[in-house]
Design a protein around this motif. Structure first.
Motif, PDB file in Angstrom:
ATOM      1  N   LYS A   2       0.831  -1.194   0.000  1.00  0.00           N
ATOM      2  CA  LYS A   2       0.000   0.000   0.000  1.00  0.00           C
ATOM      3  C   LYS A   2       0.867   1.245   0.000  1.00  0.00           C
ATOM      4  O   LYS A   2       2.012   1.232   0.445  1.00  0.00           O
ATOM      5  CB  LYS A   2      -0.924   0.007   1.222  1.00  0.00           C
ATOM      6  CG  LYS A   2      -2.041  -1.022   1.172  1.00  0.00           C
ATOM      7  CD  LYS A   2      -2.956  -0.846   2.364  1.00  0.00           C
ATOM      8  CE  LYS A   2      -4.125  -1.817   2.309  1.00  0.00           C
ATOM      9  NZ  LYS A   2      -5.027  -1.651   3.474  1.00  0.00           N
ATOM     10  N   ARG A   4       0.645   3.670   1.936  1.00  0.00           N
ATOM     11  CA  ARG A   4       0.994   4.078   3.294  1.00  0.00           C
ATOM     12  C   ARG A   4       2.343   3.492   3.720  1.00  0.00           C
ATOM     13  O   ARG A   4       3.028   4.051   4.578  1.00  0.00           O
ATOM     14  CB  ARG A   4      -0.101   3.682   4.282  1.00  0.00           C
ATOM     15  CG  ARG A   4      -0.271   2.190   4.467  1.00  0.00           C
ATOM     16  CD  ARG A   4      -1.070   1.837   5.704  1.00  0.00           C
ATOM     17  NE  ARG A   4      -2.424   2.340   5.683  1.00  0.00           N
ATOM     18  CZ  ARG A   4      -2.935   3.106   6.640  1.00  0.00           C
ATOM     19  NH1 ARG A   4      -2.174   3.477   7.661  1.00  0.00           N
ATOM     20  NH2 ARG A   4      -4.186   3.501   6.593  1.00  0.00           N
ATOM     21  N   ASP A  29      -5.216  10.906   4.234  1.00  0.00           N
ATOM     22  CA  ASP A  29      -5.676   9.568   3.869  1.00  0.00           C
ATOM     23  C   ASP A  29      -4.453   8.795   3.390  1.00  0.00           C
ATOM     24  O   ASP A  29      -4.031   8.917   2.249  1.00  0.00           O
ATOM     25  CB  ASP A  29      -6.751   9.631   2.776  1.00  0.00           C
ATOM     26  CG  ASP A  29      -7.419   8.286   2.532  1.00  0.00           C
ATOM     27  OD1 ASP A  29      -6.723   7.246   2.658  1.00  0.00           O
ATOM     28  OD2 ASP A  29      -8.621   8.254   2.210  1.00  0.00           O
ATOM     29  N   GLU A  30      -3.877   8.005   4.296  1.00  0.00           N
ATOM     30  CA  GLU A  30      -2.637   7.306   3.970  1.00  0.00           C
ATOM     31  C   GLU A  30      -2.846   6.219   2.930  1.00  0.00           C
ATOM     32  O   GLU A  30      -1.924   5.881   2.182  1.00  0.00           O
ATOM     33  CB  GLU A  30      -2.034   6.709   5.245  1.00  0.00           C
ATOM     34  CG  GLU A  30      -1.560   7.764   6.237  1.00  0.00           C
ATOM     35  CD  GLU A  30      -0.860   7.152   7.433  1.00  0.00           C
ATOM     36  OE1 GLU A  30      -0.946   5.917   7.609  1.00  0.00           O
ATOM     37  OE2 GLU A  30      -0.233   7.906   8.189  1.00  0.00           O
ATOM     38  N   ASP A  31      -4.039   5.656   2.849  1.00  0.00           N
ATOM     39  CA  ASP A  31      -4.277   4.569   1.904  1.00  0.00           C
ATOM     40  C   ASP A  31      -4.158   5.015   0.455  1.00  0.00           C
ATOM     41  O   ASP A  31      -3.736   4.240  -0.406  1.00  0.00           O
ATOM     42  CB  ASP A  31      -5.658   3.950   2.139  1.00  0.00           C
ATOM     43  CG  ASP A  31      -5.696   3.100   3.401  1.00  0.00           C
ATOM     44  OD1 ASP A  31      -4.641   2.537   3.763  1.00  0.00           O
ATOM     45  OD2 ASP A  31      -6.761   3.008   4.023  1.00  0.00           O
ATOM     46  N   LYS A  63     -11.110  10.314  -3.429  1.00  0.00           N
ATOM     47  CA  LYS A  63     -11.205   8.895  -3.100  1.00  0.00           C
ATOM     48  C   LYS A  63     -12.237   8.214  -3.992  1.00  0.00           C
ATOM     49  O   LYS A  63     -12.030   7.089  -4.462  1.00  0.00           O
ATOM     50  CB  LYS A  63     -11.574   8.717  -1.625  1.00  0.00           C
ATOM     51  CG  LYS A  63     -11.364   7.306  -1.119  1.00  0.00           C
ATOM     52  CD  LYS A  63     -11.299   7.261   0.388  1.00  0.00           C
ATOM     53  CE  LYS A  63     -10.830   5.911   0.868  1.00  0.00           C
ATOM     54  NZ  LYS A  63     -10.630   5.857   2.327  1.00  0.00           N
ATOM     55  N   HIS A 115       1.528   8.737  -5.449  1.00  0.00           N
ATOM     56  CA  HIS A 115       1.435   7.338  -5.867  1.00  0.00           C
ATOM     57  C   HIS A 115       2.437   7.098  -6.972  1.00  0.00           C
ATOM     58  O   HIS A 115       2.975   8.045  -7.550  1.00  0.00           O
ATOM     59  CB  HIS A 115       0.031   6.949  -6.332  1.00  0.00           C
ATOM     60  CG  HIS A 115      -0.312   5.528  -5.961  1.00  0.00           C
ATOM     61  ND1 HIS A 115       0.195   4.447  -6.621  1.00  0.00           N
ATOM     62  CD2 HIS A 115      -1.080   5.030  -4.961  1.00  0.00           C
ATOM     63  CE1 HIS A 115      -0.269   3.335  -6.062  1.00  0.00           C
ATOM     64  NE2 HIS A 115      -1.030   3.662  -5.050  1.00  0.00           N
TER      65      HIS A 115
END
Length: 270
Positions: A2, A4, A29-31, A63, A115
């Motif tokens: 992930k 995170r 939002d670390e995800d 998200k 990302h």
């Protein structure tokens, strides 16, 4: 892996020493590798509402966009980030114009979306993004403010700007108009980079040289870094709310494939 697991993130928001109420808002939002910082304007409760709406709506919109991209294969572009901020802008604008207690409220905003091996930085107003790379600090955003315009036109010197009464007059903010222009940039994020998002309660009180020194000294302890920066702003007067979020890139992000590969590949081409 992930997102995170590739980042270390810490944030802190403080009312400062002069204001009785904190109108800033920070969302993490670390995800999905998202950090959003907003500075509310409009006085007690109204500014708090605007900043909270800004961080919540932008986070929810992105998200949802990321989920849709994974499910139907459509890439999310820089325009999706602008659309998310514009959705927040319109919501704040309509609340400010339809409810008397929220009249005149607004918010500045800065966000980072991580990302793959990339980061997207977006902002409107004078909340800032910095990057520490190889122990050198660089400001990644340009303030949308009257003072910045005066500096660019040569109407005021950098020395005079430090004490100008126009420091907090912004030329862009969410909720002021029905539409807003959002600056978005994307760049490669390298392991060891530290990205700093902050409201002007930090950079108005602490010079960039001192921010750099703190980041270099405390880069191995990100939670302590954000605490120290808030302490430094308060030690220098704490005239405004202070919000700080620091993101250290610890290792390369997951390999580009599927949705995220299309996202950033389309962005590079466009």
């Amino acid at each position: 892996m992930k997102i995170r697991n590739a980042l270390t993130i810490a944030s802190l928001s403080d009312a400062g020493l002069v204001r009785n109420f904190n109108e800033d808002s920070v969302a993490v939002d670390e995800d999905i590798g998202l950090v959003v910082v907003a500075d509310g304007m409009g006085g007690y409760k109204a500014g708090d509402v605007a900043a909270g709406m800004a961080t919540m709506i932008v986070g929810n919109e992105l998200k949802a966009q990321l989920g849709e991209g994974r499910s139907n294969g459509n890439p999310v572009s820089a325009e999706a980030i602008r659309a998310a901020v514009n959705r927040a802008n319109q919501s704040i604008y309509h609340a400010a114009h339809n409810r008397a207690q929220f009249q005149g409220m607004g918010a500045t905003l800065v966000m980072a979306l991580f990302h793959d091996d990339m980061v997207a930085i977006a902002h409107a107003g004078d909340s800032r993004a910095y990057r520490l790379r190889h122990d050198k600090l660089e400001q990644l955003t340009v303030d949308h403010s009257l003072l910045q315009e005066q500096l660019e036109m040569g109407l005021i010197s950098a020395e005079d700007a430090r004490v100008s009464h126009n420091r907090n007059l912004v030329t862009r903010a969410l909720g002021v108009n029905q539409n807003i222009v959002v600056d978005v940039r994307q760049e490669r994020a390298l392991p060891g980079d530290i990205y700093l998002l902050c409201t002007d309660g930090l950079n108005d009180m602490v010079d960039d040289a001192d921010i750099e020194l703190a980041m270099v000294s405390l880069q191995e302890n990100i939670p302590l870094l954000v605490k120290q920066l808030v302490i430094m702003a308060n030690d220098n007067g704490g005239h405004d709310n202070i919000s700080v979020a620091a993101i250290r890139v610890d290792r390369p992000f997951p390999a580009r494939r599927g949705f995220w590969g299309r996202f950033f590949s389309a962005w590079r081409r466009g």
